[in-house]
Design a protein around this motif. Sequence first.
Motif, PDB file in Angstrom:
ATOM      1  N   ILE A 114      35.007   8.548 -41.988  1.00 20.40           N
ATOM      2  CA  ILE A 114      34.285   9.620 -41.302  1.00 20.40           C
ATOM      3  C   ILE A 114      33.730  10.613 -42.329  1.00 20.40           C
ATOM      4  CG2 ILE A 114      34.512  11.558 -39.692  1.00 20.40           C
ATOM      5  CD1 ILE A 114      36.696   9.955 -38.261  1.00 20.40           C
ATOM      6  N   SER A 115      34.540  10.935 -43.330  1.00 23.15           N
ATOM      7  CA  SER A 115      34.105  11.883 -44.364  1.00 23.15           C
ATOM      8  C   SER A 115      32.930  11.338 -45.158  1.00 23.15           C
ATOM      9  CB  SER A 115      35.271  12.199 -45.307  1.00 23.15           C
ATOM     10  OG  SER A 115      36.349  12.789 -44.620  1.00 23.15           O
ATOM     11  N   PHE A 116      32.961  10.054 -45.495  1.00 22.69           N
ATOM     12  CA  PHE A 116      31.852   9.452 -46.236  1.00 22.69           C
ATOM     13  C   PHE A 116      30.584   9.474 -45.398  1.00 22.69           C
ATOM     14  CE2 PHE A 116      34.639   8.337 -49.538  1.00 22.69           C
ATOM     15  CZ  PHE A 116      33.942   7.736 -50.565  1.00 22.69           C
ATOM     16  N   ALA A 117      30.712   9.182 -44.094  1.00 21.47           N
ATOM     17  CA  ALA A 117      29.533   9.200 -43.220  1.00 21.47           C
ATOM     18  C   ALA A 117      28.935  10.604 -43.155  1.00 21.47           C
ATOM     19  CB  ALA A 117      29.920   8.713 -41.822  1.00 21.47           C
ATOM     20  N   LEU A 126      27.089  -1.221 -48.737  1.00 26.82           N
ATOM     21  CA  LEU A 126      28.268  -1.957 -49.196  1.00 26.82           C
ATOM     22  C   LEU A 126      29.103  -1.089 -50.133  1.00 26.82           C
ATOM     23  CD1 LEU A 126      29.875  -4.586 -49.370  1.00 26.82           C
ATOM     24  CD2 LEU A 126      28.368  -5.301 -51.242  1.00 26.82           C
ATOM     25  N   THR A 127      28.433  -0.393 -51.058  1.00 25.41           N
ATOM     26  CA  THR A 127      29.143   0.487 -51.992  1.00 25.41           C
ATOM     27  C   THR A 127      29.826   1.633 -51.255  1.00 25.41           C
ATOM     28  OG1 THR A 127      27.522  -0.024 -53.712  1.00 25.41           O
ATOM     29  CG2 THR A 127      28.888   1.926 -54.040  1.00 25.41           C
ATOM     30  N   THR A 128      29.146   2.168 -50.242  1.00 27.62           N
ATOM     31  CA  THR A 128      29.718   3.284 -49.477  1.00 27.62           C
ATOM     32  C   THR A 128      30.967   2.855 -48.724  1.00 27.62           C
ATOM     33  OG1 THR A 128      27.522   4.288 -49.210  1.00 27.62           O
ATOM     34  CG2 THR A 128      29.253   4.984 -47.690  1.00 27.62           C
ATOM     35  N   ILE A 129      30.896   1.699 -48.070  1.00 26.24           N
ATOM     36  CA  ILE A 129      32.048   1.206 -47.300  1.00 26.24           C
ATOM     37  C   ILE A 129      33.229   0.911 -48.222  1.00 26.24           C
ATOM     38  CG2 ILE A 129      32.880  -0.681 -45.843  1.00 26.24           C
ATOM     39  CD1 ILE A 129      30.045  -0.848 -44.686  1.00 26.24           C
ATOM     40  N   LEU A 130      32.940   0.210 -49.328  1.00 28.69           N
ATOM     41  CA  LEU A 130      34.017  -0.100 -50.277  1.00 28.69           C
ATOM     42  C   LEU A 130      34.587   1.180 -50.882  1.00 28.69           C
ATOM     43  CD1 LEU A 130      32.589  -3.217 -52.166  1.00 28.69           C
ATOM     44  CD2 LEU A 130      34.424  -3.165 -50.471  1.00 28.69           C
ATOM     45  N   GLY A 131      33.713   2.130 -51.193  1.00 28.90           N
ATOM     46  CA  GLY A 131      34.180   3.392 -51.748  1.00 28.90           C
ATOM     47  C   GLY A 131      35.074   4.149 -50.787  1.00 28.90           C
ATOM     48  N   ALA A 132      34.684   4.155 -49.500  1.00 26.52           N
ATOM     49  CA  ALA A 132      35.495   4.846 -48.492  1.00 26.52           C
ATOM     50  C   ALA A 132      36.873   4.205 -48.365  1.00 26.52           C
ATOM     51  CB  ALA A 132      34.772   4.839 -47.149  1.00 26.52           C
TER      52      ALA A 132
END
Length: 494
Positions: A364-367, A399-405
């Motif tokens: 949620i924070s990354f989004a 992909l990077t965002t999801i993996l990072g989260a």
Amino acid sequence: MLTNYLKIAWRSLLKNKGFTFINIMGLSIGVAACVLISIYIVHEASYDKKIADSDHIYRMVNRYVQDGRINDGIHFSANTARTVLADFPEVLQTGRLMDNELFWGAGSNEMRIEGEQKQHHEEGFTYADQAIIDIMKISMVHGVAESALAEPNTIVISESVSNKYFGNENPLGKVLFLNGNNSLPFRINGVMKDFSSNSHLDYDFLITLKGVEFEEGEQTRWLQNNYFTYITLRPDADAKAFEKKMSTHLIEDYIVPASDAAGYVIPDDYRNQFFIKLQPLTDINLYSSTIGFESSKRNDIKIIWIFGIIALFVLVIAGINFVNLSTAKSANRAKEVGVRKVVGSSKSYLVQQFLTESVLITIISFALGILLSWALMPIFRGISGKELEMPFSNPQFYLTTILGAIIVGVLAGLYPSFYLSRFQPASVLKGKLSSGSKSSSLRSSLVVFQFTISIILIIGTLIVNQQMNFILNSKLGFEKDQVIQLYGTNLMED
């Protein structure tokens, strides 16, 4: 099982709205800062990579090492390019640029369109070989790329310049006069697409080098260095081996004999410290700090590393804040853990549950962080002076965002998960655990680290801000706001 974890995690977040809001917003701000800095870093590291075969394109550099200090230059004689092409089968193409304002026509000019009387001041002029268009894969809006600069007295203009002066009209065949009505006419033979914001080339006018000689004999003189020289190697060529062979050949067979013929004595120690190097095209933007007399501004890889470290520290601070808030909240979760253990929940189940909550918060924070960075992008674009955009069309970004989260969520949630899951049911239900984690040495260490990094970043920001204010507002001995610069005064009649 995962669905059950998510349901319980969501209910827990809704139950503690204040705690959830603080945790998510703190992490979102850190993510937004990290995303903006990362976009800037990716932009700076992507210079010239969109050019086809960029891995095989190089710029020639002359290097002189004196007392351990590296002195690099990028100016070569006019005949260096054709000599390299003729003498080495490893070379596919060579091309030259010349934008030295000491020579007529390069740099900035007063420009007049044939049939008009008004003079226009324009910058971004450079002389170029036809081969430069081929090497850099410059796309044309009007005209033929393969012959745009093949004839004397021809010029290629950018699409933005074409739109500025000719609108939607095709300007091919139009004639430009530079720096006075008596100058040579330059026929527009092509309109090129504007160079991208991540290209080290930023010219609006390419004047042909066909038939040009700035001084008598200048085109065949080895000791007069005015040109940037680019080469394209064959895909199977060994760049390092070729670099060494080319350097030895040019110095020993051309430069030294030319020096001897001109009466210059080159000491042996100078010969041993002078080299000709190849700089990869994609390295020009970030690895040119040792090069003097660059034609345009370049970035520095050290700056990129500094920004990368800052982005990492900001994200680490946000993660530490999450860990501290989670462990500080442990007293309120202690009875929940005790009851679950009494009814049969294992430690691994509890760890997985708390990790799920952690990952859910980070997702949620990354989004929200990405939305915040998108909202702040216009401001950041103005601060950086770069044409930056959110990479929403790039699948790798998601992909990077999801993996990072997930990675941040797992790393940030490991300690709180194991800390909370180790509570003993008997102690908790008897009320012996009342203060959560006040005595946690790890929490204390994290707080100290967090504040240390924050203070360092704040002090660094204040110092840079003071330096910029000094540069912008220091007294120069005159009122700079009252000073104007006049262009084209050399064209004024008596």
